[in-house]
Design a protein around this motif. Sequence first.
Motif, PDB file in Angstrom:
ATOM      1  N   ILE A 171       0.820  -1.217  -0.116  1.00  9.54           N
ATOM      2  CA  ILE A 171       0.212  -0.187   0.131  1.00  9.54           C
ATOM      3  C   ILE A 171       0.889   1.109   0.035  1.00  9.54           C
ATOM      4  CG2 ILE A 171      -1.651   1.544   1.323  1.00  9.54           C
ATOM      5  CD1 ILE A 171      -2.769  -1.177   2.358  1.00  9.54           C
ATOM      6  N   ASN A 172       0.432   2.043  -0.801  1.00  9.06           N
ATOM      7  CA  ASN A 172       1.016   3.445  -0.827  1.00  9.06           C
ATOM      8  C   ASN A 172       0.197   4.581  -0.657  1.00  9.06           C
ATOM      9  OD1 ASN A 172       2.082   5.961  -2.362  1.00  9.06           O
ATOM     10  ND2 ASN A 172       3.444   5.513  -1.252  1.00  9.06           N
ATOM     11  N   VAL A 194       0.560  -6.756   5.461  1.00  2.00           N
ATOM     12  CA  VAL A 194       0.627  -5.337   4.736  1.00  2.00           C
ATOM     13  C   VAL A 194       2.089  -4.786   4.747  1.00  2.00           C
ATOM     14  CG1 VAL A 194      -0.302  -3.064   4.627  1.00  2.00           C
ATOM     15  CG2 VAL A 194      -1.855  -5.199   5.265  1.00  2.00           C
ATOM     16  N   ILE A 195       2.359  -4.314   3.670  1.00  3.86           N
ATOM     17  CA  ILE A 195       3.705  -3.621   3.389  1.00  3.86           C
ATOM     18  C   ILE A 195       3.200  -2.160   3.120  1.00  3.86           C
ATOM     19  CG2 ILE A 195       5.710  -2.947   2.294  1.00  3.86           C
ATOM     20  CD1 ILE A 195       5.487  -6.059   1.252  1.00  3.86           C
ATOM     21  N   LEU A 233       2.428  -5.734   9.918  1.00  9.83           N
ATOM     22  CA  LEU A 233       2.470  -4.495   9.103  1.00  9.83           C
ATOM     23  C   LEU A 233       4.112  -4.076   9.136  1.00  9.83           C
ATOM     24  CD1 LEU A 233       1.448  -2.005   7.814  1.00  9.83           C
ATOM     25  CD2 LEU A 233       1.304  -0.894   9.928  1.00  9.83           C
ATOM     26  N   LEU A 234       4.340  -4.184   7.899  1.00  9.85           N
ATOM     27  CA  LEU A 234       5.860  -3.818   7.707  1.00  9.85           C
ATOM     28  C   LEU A 234       5.826  -2.376   6.997  1.00  9.85           C
ATOM     29  CD1 LEU A 234       8.815  -4.731   7.483  1.00  9.85           C
ATOM     30  CD2 LEU A 234       8.372  -5.540   5.146  1.00  9.85           C
ATOM     31  N   VAL A 235       6.315  -1.574   7.608  1.00 11.96           N
ATOM     32  CA  VAL A 235       6.621  -0.101   6.836  1.00 11.96           C
ATOM     33  C   VAL A 235       7.797   0.120   6.449  1.00 11.96           C
ATOM     34  CG1 VAL A 235       6.337   2.333   7.763  1.00 11.96           C
ATOM     35  CG2 VAL A 235       4.824   0.715   9.024  1.00 11.96           C
ATOM     36  N   ALA A 244      10.402  -3.461  -5.789  1.00 16.97           N
ATOM     37  CA  ALA A 244      10.754  -4.870  -5.752  1.00 16.97           C
ATOM     38  C   ALA A 244       9.790  -5.697  -4.865  1.00 16.97           C
ATOM     39  CB  ALA A 244      12.294  -5.249  -5.140  1.00 16.97           C
ATOM     40  N   MET A 245       9.441  -4.912  -3.747  1.00 14.76           N
ATOM     41  CA  MET A 245       8.617  -5.361  -2.725  1.00 14.76           C
ATOM     42  C   MET A 245       7.160  -5.602  -3.312  1.00 14.76           C
ATOM     43  SD  MET A 245       9.700  -3.658   0.914  1.00 14.76           S
ATOM     44  CE  MET A 245      11.116  -2.936   1.053  1.00 14.76           C
ATOM     45  N   ILE A 246       6.674  -4.613  -4.036  1.00 16.46           N
ATOM     46  CA  ILE A 246       5.211  -4.684  -4.847  1.00 16.46           C
ATOM     47  C   ILE A 246       5.641  -5.763  -5.908  1.00 16.46           C
ATOM     48  CG2 ILE A 246       3.892  -3.295  -6.705  1.00 16.46           C
ATOM     49  CD1 ILE A 246       4.866  -0.687  -5.116  1.00 16.46           C
TER      50      ILE A 246
END
Length: 255
Positions: free
Chosen positions: A85-86, A116-117, A165-167, A177-179
């Motif tokens: 998420i952004n 969730v990232i 939740l990873l921020v 890359a995470m996306i």
Amino acid sequence: SSEKTSPTAGVAADECVSDCLFFPSREYGGSTSQSLAQLTSAWLNGVFGEDETTLPRVALNRADVETAAALVRRLRAKGRPIVSINFGVGDNPAKGLGEQFENGLVRSLLEDGVAVILDRGAGDDEARRADAVIRHIRACKRSVVEIEEDSLRQVLSEDSPAAELLVWNGRIGLLAAMIGESDLYVGYDSAGQHIAAALGVGCIDVMAGFSSPRMLDRWRPTGPAETRVIVAQDSALEETISLSRELLRSVPNHL
């Protein structure tokens, strides 16, 4: 330019260098509802005499891909799907839907068993809104881990349980890359959903603050995976949650 050419001819304006082709994006396909990516593909076919679909692509750094894959493996504890998420709005506050939407979406995903990232974003405004989400999620007694590039090695070496939740606070290359390792991307109209679409990751684009209905067509994310656009309204949170669940049903080992 001082001289316009036929949109189908694809010839550069006379002041351009000889090997440059100009794509007249404001004219080409003006009567259609196609996205800019689809129009670009059609224009390229006209220029080069081909009949192929050319989709946007993103070339990622191999080291970033390996690092992102290692992080996401930790997040996938017990087969959890991953949603990136952004909430960036590109310096246009009208594109955002506020804390109720942002907090509610992240909380709902975590309650559904999704990891969730969350990208902390760029600038003070995005950081403040990310902090509001973090405070809300911690108040809900959910685990949160905040990482920067300098702390990646430590996070990857720890034996503690993976966060819910990873921020992420850092380069867009690693974020991309995470996306690319995620099962779904959700965000406002900004760069993230176009990255996701180009990487073949399904995405939900929540559109607000647009100037005309045509903008919804033109800026629709386009790629090999399924993408959906949600027009911001009172039910946007419920629609986004419902659509997230729908798109995640195809993920192996999902709830």
